[in-house]
Design a protein around this motif. Structure first.
Motif, short mmCIF file in Angstrom:
data_model
loop_
_atom_site.label_atom_id
_atom_site.label_comp_id
_atom_site.label_asym_id
_atom_site.label_seq_id
_atom_site.Cartn_x
_atom_site.Cartn_y
_atom_site.Cartn_z
N LEU A 280 0.83 -1.21 0.00
CA LEU A 280 0.00 0.00 0.00
C LEU A 280 0.86 1.26 0.00
CD1 LEU A 280 -2.65 -0.97 2.72
CD2 LEU A 280 -2.83 -1.21 0.23
N THR A 281 0.40 2.26 -0.72
CA THR A 281 1.07 3.56 -0.69
C THR A 281 0.11 4.67 -0.26
OG1 THR A 281 0.62 3.83 -3.05
CG2 THR A 281 2.80 2.98 -2.44
N HIS A 282 -1.18 4.48 -0.45
CA HIS A 282 -2.18 5.49 -0.12
C HIS A 282 -3.03 4.99 1.03
CE1 HIS A 282 -1.17 6.36 -4.37
NE2 HIS A 282 -1.11 7.58 -3.88
N TRP A 283 -2.64 5.40 2.23
CA TRP A 283 -3.35 4.93 3.41
C TRP A 283 -3.31 5.97 4.53
CZ3 TRP A 283 -0.52 4.21 7.96
CH2 TRP A 283 0.87 4.16 7.82
N VAL A 284 -4.24 5.81 5.46
CA VAL A 284 -4.34 6.65 6.64
C VAL A 284 -4.86 5.78 7.78
CG1 VAL A 284 -6.69 7.45 6.12
CG2 VAL A 284 -5.20 8.87 7.51
N ALA A 285 -4.51 6.14 9.00
CA ALA A 285 -4.97 5.39 10.18
C ALA A 285 -5.67 6.33 11.14
CB ALA A 285 -3.80 4.70 10.87
N VAL A 286 -6.73 5.82 11.77
CA VAL A 286 -7.42 6.58 12.83
C VAL A 286 -7.25 5.76 14.09
CG1 VAL A 286 -9.57 7.61 13.60
CG2 VAL A 286 -9.11 7.41 11.17
N ASP A 287 -6.61 6.36 15.10
CA ASP A 287 -6.27 5.62 16.30
C ASP A 287 -6.03 6.58 17.46
OD1 ASP A 287 -5.01 3.73 18.16
OD2 ASP A 287 -4.65 2.50 16.39
N ASP A 288 -6.28 6.08 18.66
CA ASP A 288 -5.99 6.89 19.84
C ASP A 288 -4.65 6.50 20.46
OD1 ASP A 288 -6.94 4.38 20.73
OD2 ASP A 288 -7.66 5.24 22.61
N GLN A 289 -3.91 5.62 19.80
CA GLN A 289 -2.58 5.20 20.28
C GLN A 289 -1.50 5.72 19.34
OE1 GLN A 289 -2.34 0.97 20.85
NE2 GLN A 289 -4.16 0.90 22.12
N PRO A 290 -0.85 6.84 19.69
CA PRO A 290 0.17 7.40 18.80
C PRO A 290 1.57 6.83 19.03
CG PRO A 290 -0.17 8.87 20.64
CD PRO A 290 -1.14 7.71 20.82
N GLU A 291 1.72 5.92 19.97
CA GLU A 291 3.04 5.40 20.32
C GLU A 291 3.72 4.73 19.12
OE1 GLU A 291 0.52 5.93 23.70
OE2 GLU A 291 0.23 4.47 22.09
N VAL B 180 -4.42 9.99 12.08
CA VAL B 180 -5.40 10.87 12.71
C VAL B 180 -5.46 10.39 14.15
CG1 VAL B 180 -7.80 11.63 12.80
CG2 VAL B 180 -6.70 11.21 10.58
N HIS B 181 -4.82 11.15 15.03
CA HIS B 181 -4.75 10.76 16.43
C HIS B 181 -5.97 11.32 17.16
CE1 HIS B 181 -3.00 11.51 20.62
NE2 HIS B 181 -3.46 10.28 20.58
N ALA C 213 -12.30 18.42 15.40
CA ALA C 213 -10.95 18.58 14.83
C ALA C 213 -10.44 17.26 14.26
CB ALA C 213 -9.99 19.12 15.89
N ALA C 214 -10.67 16.17 14.96
CA ALA C 214 -10.24 14.85 14.46
C ALA C 214 -11.00 14.48 13.19
CB ALA C 214 -10.43 13.80 15.54
N LEU C 215 -12.29 14.74 13.20
CA LEU C 215 -13.11 14.43 12.03
C LEU C 215 -12.68 15.26 10.82
CD1 LEU C 215 -15.39 12.39 11.65
CD2 LEU C 215 -17.01 14.24 12.03
N ALA C 216 -12.40 16.53 11.05
CA ALA C 216 -11.94 17.40 9.96
C ALA C 216 -10.57 16.94 9.45
CB ALA C 216 -11.88 18.84 10.45
N GLN C 217 -9.72 16.51 10.35
CA GLN C 217 -8.40 16.02 9.95
C GLN C 217 -8.53 14.77 9.09
OE1 GLN C 217 -5.80 14.67 13.12
NE2 GLN C 217 -4.00 15.28 11.96
N LEU C 218 -9.44 13.88 9.46
CA LEU C 218 -9.67 12.67 8.66
C LEU C 218 -10.14 13.04 7.26
CD1 LEU C 218 -9.88 9.64 8.21
CD2 LEU C 218 -12.15 9.73 9.28
N VAL C 219 -11.11 13.93 7.17
CA VAL C 219 -11.62 14.34 5.86
C VAL C 219 -10.50 14.94 5.02
CG1 VAL C 219 -13.17 15.97 4.67
CG2 VAL C 219 -14.00 14.65 6.63
N SER C 220 -9.69 15.79 5.62
CA SER C 220 -8.58 16.42 4.92
C SER C 220 -7.59 15.38 4.40
CB SER C 220 -7.87 17.40 5.85
OG SER C 220 -6.73 17.94 5.23
N LYS C 221 -7.25 14.42 5.22
CA LYS C 221 -6.29 13.38 4.81
C LYS C 221 -6.87 12.52 3.68
CE LYS C 221 -3.70 13.19 9.11
NZ LYS C 221 -2.49 13.80 8.61
N LEU C 222 -8.16 12.19 3.76
CA LEU C 222 -8.79 11.41 2.70
C LEU C 222 -8.84 12.20 1.39
CD1 LEU C 222 -11.69 9.67 4.66
CD2 LEU C 222 -9.58 8.60 3.79
#
Length: 170
Positions: A118-129, A140-141, A152-161
């Motif tokens: 994969l080259t085009h991906w994003v992750a949504v997670d509350d674990q940034p470690e 998207v932390h 803010a998290a939702l907007a960040q996800l939309v922006s990344k997508l």
């Protein structure tokens, strides 16, 4: 375009526990209470494929974890970072602990990314470690108490997508 999706701290508060083999939310709210927010976002991104990066896939099995999602999200799911073959018997013994159990969420995702090419991906997670600088822009932390209910998290996800969609078009 692939979205790695955690459940706890993303689709509901990070207060979910297995009680008698069944997930329960301890605290206010209900399991998957913020899933409609993700469903609404993905209505504009029908090409997104979801890979479960949640511990639910390990604890419940991939199919049981997937089936907890509402149908609109379930339709996007194509896999999980955990597969039961990862605990395959070694010399006749089922492995209780595996590499996966010691790895950070980021390492689990990167292993999947590498195997799938994969080259085009994003992750949504509350674990940034453990996230490296080179891939920090793919995360998207979320706050474990707010998940995707945080505007803010939702907007960040939309922006990344949106950015992923643009980069795929090139």
């Amino acid at each position: 375009m692939t979205l790695f999706l955690d459940f706890d701290g993303v689709l509901h508060p990070d207060a979910a526990y297995l009680i008698n083999g069944r997930p329960m939310l301890k605290g206010d709210g209900e399991l998957f209470m913020w899933a409609p927010l993700l469903t609404e976002v993905l209505a504009d991104f029908p090409e997104v494929k979801i890979v479960l990066s949640t511990s639910w896939a390990r604890e419940l099995s991939y199919s049981r974890a997937r089936d907890w999602l509402p149908p609109a999200l379930r339709a996007h799911v194509v896999g999980a970072t955990w597969h039961s073959a990862m605990a395959a018997p070694l010399a006749g013994f089922r492995m209780r602990f595996t590499w996966y159990d010691q790895a950070t969420r980021y390492q689990q995702i990167k292993r999947y990314v590498g195997r799938a090419g994969l080259t085009h991906w994003v992750a949504v997670d509350d674990q940034p470690e453990g996230w490296t600088v080179e891939d920090q822009d793919k995360l998207v932390h979320t706050d474990g108490n707010l998940g995707l209910s945080d505007p803010a998290a939702l907007a960040q996800l939309v922006s990344k997508l949106e950015n992923l969609r643009k980069s795929e078009a090139c």
